[in-house]
Design an enzyme around this catalytic site. Structure first.
Site, PDB file in Angstrom:
ATOM      1  N   ARG A  30       0.577  -1.032   0.115  1.00 26.01           N
ATOM      2  CA  ARG A  30       0.114  -0.193   0.144  1.00 26.01           C
ATOM      3  C   ARG A  30       1.477   1.609   0.086  1.00 26.01           C
ATOM      4  O   ARG A  30       0.710   2.314  -1.149  1.00 26.01           O
ATOM      5  CB  ARG A  30      -0.855   0.159   1.110  1.00 26.01           C
ATOM      6  CG  ARG A  30      -1.880  -0.934   1.318  1.00 26.01           C
ATOM      7  CD  ARG A  30      -2.682  -1.336  -0.298  1.00 26.01           C
ATOM      8  NE  ARG A  30      -3.731   0.401  -0.064  1.00 26.01           N
ATOM      9  CZ  ARG A  30      -3.623   0.553  -1.396  1.00 26.01           C
ATOM     10  NH1 ARG A  30      -4.025  -0.225  -3.023  1.00 26.01           N
ATOM     11  NH2 ARG A  30      -4.670   1.980  -1.527  1.00 26.01           N
ATOM     12  N   CYS A  67       1.724   6.975  10.184  1.00 23.21           N
ATOM     13  CA  CYS A  67       0.711   8.220   9.596  1.00 23.21           C
ATOM     14  C   CYS A  67       0.394   8.650  10.914  1.00 23.21           C
ATOM     15  O   CYS A  67       0.787   9.997  10.480  1.00 23.21           O
ATOM     16  CB  CYS A  67      -0.275   6.940   9.062  1.00 23.21           C
ATOM     17  SG  CYS A  67      -0.665   6.290   9.797  1.00 23.21           S
ATOM     18  N   THR A  68      -0.226   7.890  11.579  1.00 21.97           N
ATOM     19  CA  THR A  68      -0.675   8.971  12.681  1.00 21.97           C
ATOM     20  C   THR A  68       0.036  10.063  13.910  1.00 21.97           C
ATOM     21  O   THR A  68      -0.191  10.644  14.321  1.00 21.97           O
ATOM     22  CB  THR A  68      -1.460   7.892  13.925  1.00 21.97           C
ATOM     23  OG1 THR A  68      -0.395   6.774  14.594  1.00 21.97           O
ATOM     24  CG2 THR A  68      -2.652   7.064  13.201  1.00 21.97           C
ATOM     25  N   ARG A 118      -7.643  -9.285  16.138  1.00 18.24           N
ATOM     26  CA  ARG A 118      -7.283  -9.409  15.167  1.00 18.24           C
ATOM     27  C   ARG A 118      -7.986 -11.052  14.810  1.00 18.24           C
ATOM     28  O   ARG A 118      -7.514 -10.796  12.205  1.00 18.24           O
ATOM     29  CB  ARG A 118      -6.233  -8.805  14.739  1.00 18.24           C
ATOM     30  CG  ARG A 118      -6.047  -7.733  14.291  1.00 18.24           C
ATOM     31  CD  ARG A 118      -4.418  -6.947  13.831  1.00 18.24           C
ATOM     32  NE  ARG A 118      -4.079  -6.899  15.092  1.00 18.24           N
ATOM     33  CZ  ARG A 118      -2.960  -5.737  15.378  1.00 18.24           C
ATOM     34  NH1 ARG A 118      -2.291  -5.520  14.099  1.00 18.24           N
ATOM     35  NH2 ARG A 118      -1.979  -5.877  16.433  1.00 18.24           N
ATOM     36  N   THR A 127      -1.340   0.705  20.305  1.00 16.48           N
ATOM     37  CA  THR A 127      -0.668   1.588  19.163  1.00 16.48           C
ATOM     38  C   THR A 127       0.217   1.559  20.546  1.00 16.48           C
ATOM     39  O   THR A 127       0.655   1.525  21.939  1.00 16.48           O
ATOM     40  CB  THR A 127      -1.578   2.300  19.766  1.00 16.48           C
ATOM     41  OG1 THR A 127      -0.892   3.571  18.525  1.00 16.48           O
ATOM     42  CG2 THR A 127      -1.948   2.996  20.594  1.00 16.48           C
ATOM     43  N   ASN A 164      -4.192   8.064   6.178  1.00 18.79           N
ATOM     44  CA  ASN A 164      -2.756   7.400   5.967  1.00 18.79           C
ATOM     45  C   ASN A 164      -1.970   7.149   5.442  1.00 18.79           C
ATOM     46  O   ASN A 164      -0.908   6.489   5.804  1.00 18.79           O
ATOM     47  CB  ASN A 164      -3.773   6.051   7.361  1.00 18.79           C
ATOM     48  CG  ASN A 164      -4.925   5.888   6.678  1.00 18.79           C
ATOM     49  OD1 ASN A 164      -6.343   5.882   6.688  1.00 18.79           O
ATOM     50  ND2 ASN A 164      -4.370   4.212   6.141  1.00 18.79           N
TER      51      ASN A 164
END
EC number: 1.2.1.72
Length: 338
Positions: A11, A154-155, A199, A212, A317
Site C-alpha cells: 500500500r 501516519c498517526t 485480529r 498502539t 493514512n
C-alpha cells in the site's frame, strides 16, 4: 537527478510511486527499481488500478523485467535477501524501505552494504536509527551522516504538528488520544487465525481495538512530552482515512475560537501543505487522497473549563504519509549533499 529504489511494493510503496508523479517531484527524483516478491503482472495491475485512489493517470506497461511509465523504465526485482540487491550497480541514492519488516538499523543497513547511500523506513523503527522524522516539525535535525532514518507513522505525522502548535501557544500539560483507524491488511476478511485474538475477527464487521505505540512515538519527536500522553486505537470498517480524537489539558485558559484561530493560522503559515483546517461539515471519505499530514476539523473543537480541549483530526493514512516520505527523503538528500 536523485535515484530511488522501493523495497516492498504494498500500500505505501505504491502510494509513494503514484505520489511522486502526481506531486511534481518527478523532476527531482526518479524511481529506478522496485523490489517486490509478487508476480510482475500483479505489480503492474495494482499500479494502474487502485480501489482506494482510483486509476493511475499514467499508462503502465510491463516490458521484459521493467515497468514502463511513459519514458521511465523501472527495474522489477524479486530478491528476498536485501544484501544481494544491486544498489551499488544502480547507483541508488536512497531506498524507501516499505516492507514493514526491516525496522532497525542492523536490518536496514543491508541496503547500505548493498550500495545504497541512505534508507528511509516507512514505519516506526527501533531507537537505534539515526533519527525519526515528522516532516515540518523536526526535519531540520537531519545531518549529512544520517544514513538510516524512520518517517514515523501516519498517526504520528497527523498528531505531532497539532501538539507542537498547541504547546508553543498555550503549553500542553497532558493528553489522551483515540485513533480511529481504517482497516489494514494485517486484519482478516473473515474470521481466521492471528496471534492477536482481536485480529482473528472479520475486519468489515466490527470496531476492533488494537495496540498502539503512538504515545511513545510522540515522545521520540517531542522529548519534552515524555509521560504526558497515552493513546488507544481502534480499527473501523473503512478502507482508508483515519480520524484522531485528541484531548489535551493546556497551561493557559482558552476558548474554541482562540484554539481554532491558532490552528488555522499555523495551517496557512508554518505548516502550509502539511497541516490543514476546515470548518465544513465533512466526513472521512472527503479526505481520501489528501496529501496533507493532518486536517483539523474546526466544527468539532470543544473546550471544557477553559483548559481541557478536545479536537478531531483527519488524515489519509496512505496518501498523506506517502507524500511525507517524499518530503523527508528530499530533506535527507539535501542534508547529505550540503
Amino acid at each position: 537527478m536523485i535515484r530511488v529504489a522501493i523495497n516492498g511494493y504494498g500500500r505505501i510503496g505504491r502510494s509513494i510511486l503514484r505520489a511522486l508523479y502526481e506531486s511534481g517531484k518527478r523532476q527531482q527524483m526518479q524511481i529506478v527499481a522496485i523490489n517486490e516478491l509478487a508476480k510482475p503482472e500483479a505489480i503492474i495491475h495494482l499500479t494502474q488500478y487502485d480501489t482506494t485512489h482510483g486509476r493511475f493517470a499514467h499508462k503502465v506497461k510491463l516490458v521484459d523485467d521493467h515497468m514502463l511509465i511513459g519514458d521511465d523504465a523501472i527495474k522489477i526485482l524479486h530478491e528476498p535477501d536485501p544484501t544481494k540487491l544491486p544498489w551499488h550497480e544502480m547507483d541508488i541514492d536512497i531506498v524507501y524501505e516499505a516492507t514493514g519488516v526491516l525496522l532497525d538499523r542492523q536490518s536496514c543497513e543491508a541496503h547500505i552494504h548493498a550500495g545504497a547511500k541512505q534508507v528511509l523506513i516507512s514505519h516506526p523503527s527501533s531507537a537505534d536509527v539515526d533519527g525519526t522524522i515528522v516532516y515540518g516539525v523536526n526535519h531540520d535535525l537531519l545531518r549529512a551522516e544520517h544514513t538510516v532514518v524512520s518517517n514515523a507513522s501516519c498517526t504520528t505525522n497527523c498528531i505531532v504538528p497539532v501538539i507542537d502548535v498547541l504547546d508553543r501557544h498555550f503549553g500542553v500539560k497532558s493528553g489522551a488520544i483515540t485513533t480511529i483507524h481504517s482497516a489494514m491488511n494485517d486484519q482478516q476478511v473473515i474470521d481466521a487465525y492471528h496471534d492477536d485474538l482481536r485480529r482473528t475477527r472479520a475486519a468489515g464487521q466490527s470496531i476492533i481495538p488494537v495496540d498502539t505505540k503512538l504515545a511513545r512515538g510522540i515522545e521520540r519527536i517531542l522529548p519534552h512530552m515524555k509521560d504526558k500522553f497515552e493513546a488507544i486505537s481502534v480499527r473501523v470498517p473503512t478502507i482508508n482515512v483515519t480520524a484522531i480524537d485528541l484531548s489535551v489539558t493546556l497551561e493557559k485558559t482558552v476558548d474554541i475560537a482562540t484554539v481554532n484561530h491558532v490552528l488555522e493560522s499555523a495551517a496557512n503559515g508554518r505548516f502550509n501543505g502539511i497541516l490543514g483546517y476546515t470548518d465544513e461539515p465533512l466526513v472521512s471519505c472527503d479526505f481520501n487522497h489528501d496529501p496533507r499530514s493532518s486536517i483539523v476539523d474546526g466544527t468539532q473543537t470543544r473546550v471544557s473549563a477553559g483548559q481541557l480541549v478536545k479536537l478531531l483530526l483527519w488524515c489519509d493514512n496512505e496518501w498523506g504519509f506517502a507524500n511525507r516520505m517524499l518530503d523527508t527523503s528530499l530533506a535527507m538528500i539535501a542534508a547529505k549533499r550540503g
